[in-house]
Write a protein that holds these residues in place. Structure first.
Motif, PDB file in Angstrom:
ATOM      1  N   THR A 102       0.835  -1.315   0.037  1.00  0.00           N
ATOM      2  CA  THR A 102       0.058  -0.046   0.044  1.00  0.00           C
ATOM      3  C   THR A 102       0.778   1.379  -0.046  1.00  0.00           C
ATOM      4  O   THR A 102       0.437   2.332  -0.555  1.00  0.00           O
ATOM      5  N   ALA A 103       1.765   1.291   0.601  1.00  0.00           N
ATOM      6  CA  ALA A 103       2.782   2.471   1.136  1.00  0.00           C
ATOM      7  C   ALA A 103       3.416   2.635  -0.411  1.00  0.00           C
ATOM      8  O   ALA A 103       3.563   3.860  -0.885  1.00  0.00           O
ATOM      9  N   VAL A 104       4.097   1.608  -0.832  1.00  0.00           N
ATOM     10  CA  VAL A 104       4.980   1.762  -2.088  1.00  0.00           C
ATOM     11  C   VAL A 104       4.141   2.083  -3.373  1.00  0.00           C
ATOM     12  O   VAL A 104       4.279   3.126  -4.150  1.00  0.00           O
ATOM     13  N   ASN A 105       2.833   1.432  -3.607  1.00  0.00           N
ATOM     14  CA  ASN A 105       1.922   1.661  -4.410  1.00  0.00           C
ATOM     15  C   ASN A 105       1.337   3.067  -4.382  1.00  0.00           C
ATOM     16  O   ASN A 105       1.051   3.637  -5.518  1.00  0.00           O
ATOM     17  N   SER A 106       1.208   3.352  -3.253  1.00  0.00           N
ATOM     18  CA  SER A 106       0.814   4.855  -3.147  1.00  0.00           C
ATOM     19  C   SER A 106       1.665   5.976  -3.676  1.00  0.00           C
ATOM     20  O   SER A 106       1.234   7.080  -4.287  1.00  0.00           O
ATOM     21  N   VAL A 107       3.004   5.729  -3.419  1.00  0.00           N
ATOM     22  CA  VAL A 107       3.817   6.664  -4.051  1.00  0.00           C
ATOM     23  C   VAL A 107       3.932   6.356  -5.567  1.00  0.00           C
ATOM     24  O   VAL A 107       4.090   7.756  -6.146  1.00  0.00           O
ATOM     25  N   ILE A 108       4.182   5.431  -6.113  1.00  0.00           N
ATOM     26  CA  ILE A 108       4.164   4.965  -7.444  1.00  0.00           C
ATOM     27  C   ILE A 108       3.005   5.511  -8.217  1.00  0.00           C
ATOM     28  O   ILE A 108       2.988   6.080  -9.270  1.00  0.00           O
ATOM     29  N   ALA A 109       1.875   5.554  -7.602  1.00  0.00           N
ATOM     30  CA  ALA A 109       0.567   6.150  -8.244  1.00  0.00           C
ATOM     31  C   ALA A 109       0.606   7.759  -8.510  1.00  0.00           C
ATOM     32  O   ALA A 109       0.149   8.026  -9.199  1.00  0.00           O
ATOM     33  N   VAL A 110       1.679   8.380  -7.876  1.00  0.00           N
ATOM     34  CA  VAL A 110       1.710   9.745  -8.310  1.00  0.00           C
ATOM     35  C   VAL A 110       2.144   9.915  -9.572  1.00  0.00           C
ATOM     36  O   VAL A 110       1.720  10.789 -10.269  1.00  0.00           O
ATOM     37  N   VAL A 111       2.621   8.927 -10.101  1.00  0.00           N
ATOM     38  CA  VAL A 111       3.193   8.933 -11.615  1.00  0.00           C
ATOM     39  C   VAL A 111       1.992   8.149 -12.611  1.00  0.00           C
ATOM     40  O   VAL A 111       1.657   8.611 -13.461  1.00  0.00           O
ATOM     41  N   THR A 112       1.943   6.939 -11.915  1.00  0.00           N
ATOM     42  CA  THR A 112       1.022   6.045 -12.786  1.00  0.00           C
ATOM     43  C   THR A 112      -0.364   6.223 -13.009  1.00  0.00           C
ATOM     44  O   THR A 112      -0.863   6.121 -14.126  1.00  0.00           O
ATOM     45  N   LEU A 113      -0.924   6.873 -12.104  1.00  0.00           N
ATOM     46  CA  LEU A 113      -2.473   7.051 -12.159  1.00  0.00           C
ATOM     47  C   LEU A 113      -2.708   8.106 -12.909  1.00  0.00           C
ATOM     48  O   LEU A 113      -3.447   8.206 -13.842  1.00  0.00           O
ATOM     49  N   PRO A 114      -1.930   9.483 -13.109  1.00  0.00           N
ATOM     50  CA  PRO A 114      -2.304  10.305 -14.174  1.00  0.00           C
ATOM     51  C   PRO A 114      -1.800   9.805 -15.760  1.00  0.00           C
ATOM     52  O   PRO A 114      -2.744  10.263 -16.511  1.00  0.00           O
TER      53      PRO A 114
END
Length: 305
Positions: A102-114
């Motif tokens: 959850t922690a790692v993916n939340s950070v990565i999502a800053v890039v991948t979600l947009p």
């Protein structure tokens, strides 16, 4: 979908539950996860690569209207929800792995979600001219809800070991009760709209949820993850942060229609994950009881001294 239950009640309840999870964790749990980065990599690959592809295929199969299609892709790109930790806890998954993911993916999502959202907007609804960037405050919210209560619970365990052990069963029972309240409360809050929402995207969100849970369990398992890790991956990948998907749709993209898949998924994922978790954890019985405490035995012996 913007009810007090979703915006205030659920995050507050999850924070309390995460404190209970912290009571069952030690630093040794996270050290074991760090020694097995392969499982983390596999789970993140499933979350970041396979799920958007599955969602894209389902959107084309169901021929969704453009805004609903974008909503499905936003949902697919959203990181795992904090509720995944609770389900993993209930079904004896590796909660430390859940928290790490959850922690790692939340950070990565800053890039991948947009990236995924902008692709979906350009592919399904190119006339809008809309684009987005991920709000950093949303990442901070995930960290606050997940990590802070867990750290407090772990500190309590480090100082009051017997108390933490006594609270294990009550916390599991209370957690199950909270899940029931969340399901009932969510449906009640959206009673006027649930029918039309389900008609629009009920089938596709249910299929996507089942596909996410299945991918999350079997791919790590087939690639060498153990039972507890596979359960943790399944819950992390199957239970998306639908609240984040709704917030992005309404606050960033300004569209209630884009929020509908996230809202429906937030309803169907709870019973789906509960049933799936029961199915994959069946038959563990005495075996689970005899093997799960083993990693903690040396640590517990040290705690007594």
């Amino acid at each position: 979908m913007d009810s007090p239950l979703a915006t205030v009640g659920l995050p507050a309840a999850l924070a309390i539950i995460m404190f209970g999870l912290g009571l069952s964790l030690t630093v040794a749990d996270f050290a074991r996860v760090a020694r097995h980065p392969r499982v983390v990599t596999i789970a993140l690959a499933c979350q970041l690569l396979i799920l958007p592809a599955v969602a894209f295929g389902l959107v084309l199969l169901f021929d969704l209207p453009p805004l609903l299609a974008v909503g499905m892709m936003v949902l697919a790109a959203s990181p795992g929800g904090t509720t995944a930790n609770l389900f993993s806890h209930l079904y004896r998954g590796d909660v430390a792995l859940n928290i790490t993911l959850t922690a790692v993916n939340s950070v990565i999502a800053v890039v991948t979600l947009p990236i995924v959202t902008n692709f979906a907007l350009g592919y399904f609804d190119p006339d809008t001219g809309t684009s987005m960037g991920m709000q950093f405050t949303k990442v901070l919210q995930v960290f606050a809800i997940v990590l802070v209560p867990v750290v407090i619970g772990m500190l309590v365990r480090a100082r009051r070991v017997d108390f933490a052990r006594r609270m294990d069963r009550p916390v599991r029972i209370a957690s199950a009760g909270v899940l029931v309240l969340v399901i009932v409360g969510t449906i009640a809050a959206e009673s006027e709209n649930v029918g039309s929402y389900l008609a629009d995207v009920g089938a596709i969100t249910t299929l996507f949820c089942l596909a996410s849970l299945t991918v999350g369990y079997w791919i790590p398992k087939l690639l060498g993850a153990d039972k507890r890790q596979s359960i943790a991956c399944s819950m992390e990948i199957g239970i998306h942060n639908s609240t984040l998907a709704i917030a992005i749709a309404i606050s960033v993209l300004g569209s209630v229609d884009i929020a509908i898949p996230g809202a429906v998924y937030g309803v169907v994922m709870f019973p789906a994950a509960a049933i799936f978790g029961w199915l994959i954890s069946r038959g563990r019985g005495s075996g689970a009881a005899s093997t799960l405490p083993i990693p903690h035995e040396a640590e517990r012996a040290a705690e007594k001294h």
